[in-house]
Design an enzyme around this catalytic site. Structure first.
Site, mmCIF file in Angstrom:
data_model
loop_
_atom_site.group_PDB
_atom_site.id
_atom_site.type_symbol
_atom_site.label_atom_id
_atom_site.label_comp_id
_atom_site.label_asym_id
_atom_site.label_seq_id
_atom_site.Cartn_x
_atom_site.Cartn_y
_atom_site.Cartn_z
ATOM 1 N N THR A 77 0.864 -1.190 0.000
ATOM 2 C CA THR A 77 0.000 0.000 0.000
ATOM 3 C C THR A 77 0.903 1.243 0.000
ATOM 4 O OG1 THR A 77 -0.208 -0.184 2.409
ATOM 5 C CG2 THR A 77 -1.993 -1.081 1.082
ATOM 6 N N LYS A 125 4.480 -6.906 3.223
ATOM 7 C CA LYS A 125 4.203 -5.489 3.008
ATOM 8 C C LYS A 125 4.088 -4.834 4.385
ATOM 9 C CE LYS A 125 0.789 -3.362 3.170
ATOM 10 N NZ LYS A 125 0.084 -2.483 4.208
ATOM 11 N N THR A 163 3.367 -7.611 13.048
ATOM 12 C CA THR A 163 3.582 -7.101 11.724
ATOM 13 C C THR A 163 2.404 -7.152 10.812
ATOM 14 O OG1 THR A 163 5.069 -7.040 9.927
ATOM 15 C CG2 THR A 163 4.378 -9.202 10.616
ATOM 16 N N GLU A 193 8.015 4.335 7.493
ATOM 17 C CA GLU A 193 7.606 5.628 6.939
ATOM 18 C C GLU A 193 8.624 6.705 7.293
ATOM 19 O OE1 GLU A 193 2.826 4.933 6.494
ATOM 20 O OE2 GLU A 193 3.553 5.869 8.311
ATOM 21 N N ASN A 217 2.080 11.227 7.223
ATOM 22 C CA ASN A 217 0.932 10.960 8.082
ATOM 23 C C ASN A 217 0.096 12.169 8.463
ATOM 24 O OD1 ASN A 217 0.979 8.031 8.616
ATOM 25 N ND2 ASN A 217 3.081 8.507 9.238
ATOM 26 N N SER A 226 -5.691 11.009 4.589
ATOM 27 C CA SER A 226 -5.664 9.596 4.178
ATOM 28 C C SER A 226 -6.923 9.270 3.393
ATOM 29 C CB SER A 226 -5.575 8.695 5.389
ATOM 30 O OG SER A 226 -6.674 8.921 6.226
#
Lengths: 408, 408
Positions: B156, B182, B193, B280, B403, B408
């Site tokens: 994603t 991922k 995870t 990130e 973020n 989003s």
């Protein structure tokens, strides 16, 4: 780096002197800066003291000593060093603190253990004894200063001085509570907080003062977080000089005890909010109101999981009503939670109820609420009567700039 | 927003097919994007399965069902939806998952419970059933694709596709383990995870496969963190098709079991590191090596407290050898720690030993180490034999940008 005043700052309140409390500041020069960095508070004979301290296992000498000192319950002096936390400095750091205690005790003619010391700033550098000695000597001789001067002098990365005032009536006596605090980063609960000092002219027995302060701490300082990091030096002390002349409070059975307890709660909450308002990089003050939890403790832990979530904090910074991230944070708290009874809202508008997104959810009023600088996240677990409110700030570029872009 | 490829990215390895595993991808259109977002993996009859799942209390339907399904130990198909996590979507979300299971089971002529489904993406929006139905239908008819295509399709916010390969010898049979994963945000331990899938042609009994996967998880996925936030959908599944023809492994008493266990550990560690490398905003890969703790568990908790500390992570981002923040993080972990026995270093150079800053500390080599993109923090508690290694990345402006700056 020059830090700009937090947009969430509050003006310093008009704070009168408190009988039995004399404030003085001086320049010890712990850092190469042109400002006062040593605060000395002289307290009248007979002053009661109580304290709450960090639960960090690697706490400073000041915290270790302070924990022992409050057990005796009496205080005559307080010295706060800014610019050097003296934490993780071993016996050399301890010798510096004991030197300060001895120097002030000799001046006042009191027991060394009645002199409290706090230090805040860089970790791992022993407090320089020569600078401390000269700084204390200067402070002992200085003229009295204002609350605002003292509040500014205990600060480090703070962008505004923080003070709070309240009053209570005990019998027919009005007592005053005045307080100052510093803190903006490395702020997390688990005791929780920075350096905060409450001064009152009320007469309160030390053991009762300790009970009241511990209870207030659970509802205030232990309910705030800026970055989930717990300082090695967090300290809140309450001093009661007894100069107001009320009949000393020793238990909740005494007239006025409830009022005094409420006033202490109030001033601690004011201080806690001020710290959040100066949270590093803060642009929004966030209140997380949790209801319907299995217990009050559970509600607080869930609230803190939300308040400590970087994804929630960045969403609020981005004015994004991302309630999915709140769901995630509720779930990761490890507390009793049932996805299918969970409700999430912002500023009084529900986005999801009983585990389902609202069919007629209107993001308009929520988006408007999030554009303001005070944001409330509402969470109802739908399980029990447990409730808690915690406070934090958003996570912004400025937090990174303060903590990464410039060497400490 | 367009995310740039992580500077810590690894090239996709050269990965051969695994006997009994067929990969296909299709475009379900869960988001308005021009890419495949549905991955279908067909597994040979007799494939054993094991899984570990998020401990988040608000987990997705996929996780709830997956937990039940692995108990039976058999798998024939896997569908991964990207762009919609289907979490917090109640009965409508559940119906969508059951629809996918039924559709694939009808195609394969197997039990619905042998079809595993994972979903990742936005929380709170039920997976659209029509898009899922068309996407699955397309995937069932698609040509087989490569590991890299599958790895890209399950992603994603990932900035690079993540795969890993290893081999083990069981008796005289060489077996292959291939895996894709991922994840880049909302990454914290406590299971830990994202979505990860390990495929092997080895024959392994389901119960033993589960024991091995759970053990590997404790040492790998449960030892990484990006942002301390635990997803509602974290899932790692291991599939063993048995096509290699080795004598099935059922316990550590079987020849080759140790080698297979080591290979599984290795591939899980590779996957875990890849996720951290795509954390990130990550610019530095950080290994926290904790020794001398009271126990291995205690060491892991201390390591994670350090790895989750925003002040430590921003210090590393700023290439600042701020070991005082490491002391703070050790202390806040709540684990046994003695300030006066604690040693802290970076990249093999001690900055503080036995509770004191090194008198002859030379920041030069430490500063050089911190300028690299792989940083090691060494912590010795000086208390016992407990040790653990955890991995994280630094906290940078880019994390905030990803973020907060974009809805989003």
């Amino acid at each position: 780096m020059k830090l700009e005043r937090s947009p969430l700052a509050r003006p310093f309140p008009d704070m009168p002197p408190v009988a039995g409390v004399a404030l003085r500041v001086a320049r010890a020069g712990y850092k190469d800066w042109g400002r006062c960095d040593l605060t000395y508070v002289e307290l009248a004979e007979g002053t009661a003291v109580a304290g709450v301290f960090t639960r960090n296992r690697c706490c400073s000498t000041e915290v270790e000593l302070g924990r022992e000192q409050v057990r005796a319950g009496r205080a005559r002096g307080l010295v706060v060093n800014a610019g050097n936390s003296n934490a993780f400095t071993g016996h050399r750091g301890r010798a510096a603190v004991e030197q300060i205690m001895g120097q002030v005790a000799a001046h006042l003619g009191c027991d060394e253990r009645e002199v409290f010391v706090s230090s805040t700033g860089v970790i791992g550098v022993p407090l320089p004894r020569d600078k401390a000695r000269a700084g204390v000597a200067a402070a002992l001789e200085a003229s009295e200063c204002s609350w605002e001067d003292a509040a500014a002098t205990i600060g480090t990365t703070d962008t505004f001085p923080k003070g709070a005032l309240t009053r209570a009536v005990i019998g027919d006596t009005t007592v005053t509570l005045a307080a100052i605090i510093k803190g903006s980063g490395m702020i997390a609960p688990d005791m929780a907080t920075m350096l905060g000092y409450v001064f009152t002219d009320a007469a309160v027995e030390p053991a009762f003062l300790q009970a009241l302060l511990s209870a207030a701490n659970e509802r205030t300082f232990s309910c705030i977080t800026v970055d989930s990091d717990t300082s090695t030096s967090d300290t809140v002390l309450a001093f009661a000089t007894g100069q107001a002349g009320n009949a000393p409070l020793a238990s909740f059975g005494d007239a006025g005890a409830d009022a005094f307890a409420a006033a202490l709660d109030d001033i601690c909450r004011q201080l806690a909010h001020l710290v959040v308002r100066d949270g590093e990089g803060a642009r929004k003050f966030i209140e997380v109101a949790v209801t319907g939890a299995a217990s009050n403790d559970s509600a607080r832990r869930i609230g803190l999981a939300i308040a400590n979530s970087p994804l929630v904090k960045t969403a609020i910074a981005g004015e994004d009503a991302n309630w999915g991230r709140v769901v995630m944070a509720v779930g990761k708290a490890g507390e009793p939670a049932d996805r299918d009874r969970l409700s999430i809202g912002f500023g009084g508008h529900w986005a999801a109820r009983d585990g389902l997104p609202l069919a007629d959810y209107d993001e308009g009023p929520v988006a408007e609420h999030l554009r303001g600088d005070e944001v409330r996240i509402d969470v109802d677990l739908g399980l029990g009567d447990g409730r808690a409110t915690v406070w934090t700030c958003d996570l912004t570029h400025q937090y990174i700039a303060i903590n990464a872009d410039y060497r400490s």
